[in-house]
Design a protein around this motif. Structure first.
Motif, PDB file in Angstrom:
ATOM      1  N   GLN A 189      50.799  39.146  49.553  1.00 59.21           N
ATOM      2  CA  GLN A 189      49.677  38.745  50.445  1.00 59.21           C
ATOM      3  C   GLN A 189      49.924  38.877  51.723  1.00 59.21           C
ATOM      4  OE1 GLN A 189      47.233  37.056  49.141  1.00 59.21           O
ATOM      5  NE2 GLN A 189      47.760  36.383  47.133  1.00 59.21           N
ATOM      6  N   ILE A 197      37.134  45.882  44.183  1.00 61.94           N
ATOM      7  CA  ILE A 197      37.464  44.268  44.343  1.00 61.94           C
ATOM      8  C   ILE A 197      37.708  43.831  43.151  1.00 61.94           C
ATOM      9  CG2 ILE A 197      36.524  42.180  45.257  1.00 61.94           C
ATOM     10  CD1 ILE A 197      37.489  43.957  47.415  1.00 61.94           C
ATOM     11  N   THR A 247      45.587  40.518  41.743  1.00 58.46           N
ATOM     12  CA  THR A 247      46.334  39.402  42.201  1.00 58.46           C
ATOM     13  C   THR A 247      46.568  38.367  41.008  1.00 58.46           C
ATOM     14  OG1 THR A 247      44.214  38.408  42.772  1.00 58.46           O
ATOM     15  CG2 THR A 247      44.974  39.909  44.389  1.00 58.46           C
ATOM     16  N   VAL A 290      41.116  41.695  42.573  1.00 60.29           N
ATOM     17  CA  VAL A 290      41.206  40.171  41.925  1.00 60.29           C
ATOM     18  C   VAL A 290      42.100  40.258  40.852  1.00 60.29           C
ATOM     19  CG1 VAL A 290      39.952  38.438  40.948  1.00 60.29           C
ATOM     20  CG2 VAL A 290      38.893  39.585  43.058  1.00 60.29           C
ATOM     21  N   LEU A 340      43.031  38.921  50.252  1.00 58.50           N
ATOM     22  CA  LEU A 340      41.648  39.438  49.610  1.00 58.50           C
ATOM     23  C   LEU A 340      40.538  39.552  50.619  1.00 58.50           C
ATOM     24  CD1 LEU A 340      40.961  36.459  46.846  1.00 58.50           C
ATOM     25  CD2 LEU A 340      41.481  39.171  46.505  1.00 58.50           C
ATOM     26  N   ALA A 382      36.584  36.566  39.277  1.00 56.72           N
ATOM     27  CA  ALA A 382      36.032  36.061  40.645  1.00 56.72           C
ATOM     28  C   ALA A 382      34.744  35.017  40.466  1.00 56.72           C
ATOM     29  CB  ALA A 382      35.371  37.419  41.289  1.00 56.72           C
TER      30      ALA A 382
END
Length: 340
Positions: free
Chosen positions: A172, A158, A165, A162, A194, A323
């Motif tokens: 998306q 993850i 992105t 992140v 996400l 994040a």
């Protein structure tokens, strides 16, 4: 003088420990080997009047033991026995805690509002709460004292998602496959935006270290000489240099070819687990072992675009940091509303 950080991200990997924190307007990063030999003070180097270089390490205390941590720890300090480090419960070990203490020391930070850590996908639910409970509050690493307000734990890939992105062109509406080739595990996440598809996401206990270990086994079988650990093999492979063993400079190319099934098998497992690939916008490849696996992944998924993360060793920890900042910004309006 030590400083405070609103967000402090640490990726305590099996091979290296990576750190990200804000330094003014920039995001600073640092890295050091995930090795924790018993601490031994370098008295001769210290007293040599600058003639000898003192290794860049620090003594970190945890659970009654003192460890040597930092960029200057010798790569051979594990003495060929990676078993204590390369284990499923790695995040519960004293070595993990010592490396975390080293991260605070070399970042020169003694208090944080939010620390962000990562876990392999397969171990996330098992150990996330352990990390939150163990490393929240006042932490005593001997000469390094730290206060942590909150611990946020994320599945390893993850962080790369992140990061991707934030800095890359990102669809998306359609899923991406994020493959994180780590030192001990290879993790993957299928996500749309996400939103993570847990059914198609997973992890396998096979990473760069297993490939290097197989190379070591092939060298031992052919030359009847035992490599002193896999860290120097790792360094030779990454730098494209020969490997020194018992006075010989060894070309690793034939041993790498014999060890290729380790990589091939892991990539097949990923493909079988995610199932169909027709819906994937791209494969985001990251992690310290990304370069080792890239050609095999391209061959396995010939119709899917491969997005190779730049500086992949830091992609997870920079994503953890991003994040953490997003989470704090989202919470700020709620806190201000309560205060009002």
């Amino acid at each position: 003088m030590k400083s405070h950080a609103a967000v402090f991200a640490v990726d305590v990997g099996y091979g290296n420990t990576k750190v990200a924190f804000r330094n003014g307007s920039e995001v600073a990063t640092l890295i050091f080997p995930s090795l924790t030999p018993t601490y031994q003070e370098q008295t001769i180097a210290i007293e040599s009047q600058g003639l000898l270089t003192v290794p860049k390490t620090v003594a970190i205390e945890w659970n009654g033991k003192t460890y040597e941590v930092g960029p200057g720890v010798p790569l051979s300090s594990r003495n060929g026995d990676a078993g204590g480090t390369l284990a499923d419960n790695y995040c519960t070990t004293d070595s993990y805690a010592a490396l975390l203490g080293g991260a605070f020391h070399f970042a020169n930070i003694d208090s944080v509002d939010r620390m962000v850590l990562g876990l392999p996908v397969k171990n996330f639910h098992k150990y996330a709460e352990h990390l939150r409970q163990t490393f929240t509050g006042k932490l005593d690493f001997g000469n390094t004292q730290v206060t942590v307000g909150r611990v946020m734990v994320l599945p390893q890939p993850i962080g790369a998602l992140v990061n991707f992105t934030k800095y890359h062109e990102f669809d998306q509406e359609n899923p991406h496959l994020i493959i994180d080739v780590g030192y001990f595990t290879t993790d993957w996440v299928v996500a749309t935006g996400l939103t993570m598809d847990e059914r198609r996401s997973g992890g396998h206990q096979s990473g760069a270290s297993h490939y290097f270990q197989k190379i070591a086994e092939r060298i031992k079988a052919k030359l009847k000489a035992s490599p002193d650990g896999i860290e120097r093999i790792d360094k030779a492979v990454r730098e494209g240099k020969k490997y020194l063993l018992a006075g010989q400079d060894i070309d690793l190319a034939p041993y790498r070819a014999e060890s290729q099934p380790v990589i091939d098998g892991t990539v097949k497992i990923i493909h079988n687990h995610i199932g169909h690939t027709e819906d994937l916008r791209s494969i985001v490849l990251t992690g310290g072992g990304a370069a080792l696996y890239a050609s095999t992944i391209r061959a396995e998924f010939p119709s899917t675009r491969i997005d190779m993360m730049s500086n992949p060793s830091f992609s997870n920890v920079k994503g953890f940091f991003a994040a953490g900042e997003v989470a704090m910004m989202r919470e700020k309006p709620r806190k201000e509303g309560v205060a009002a």
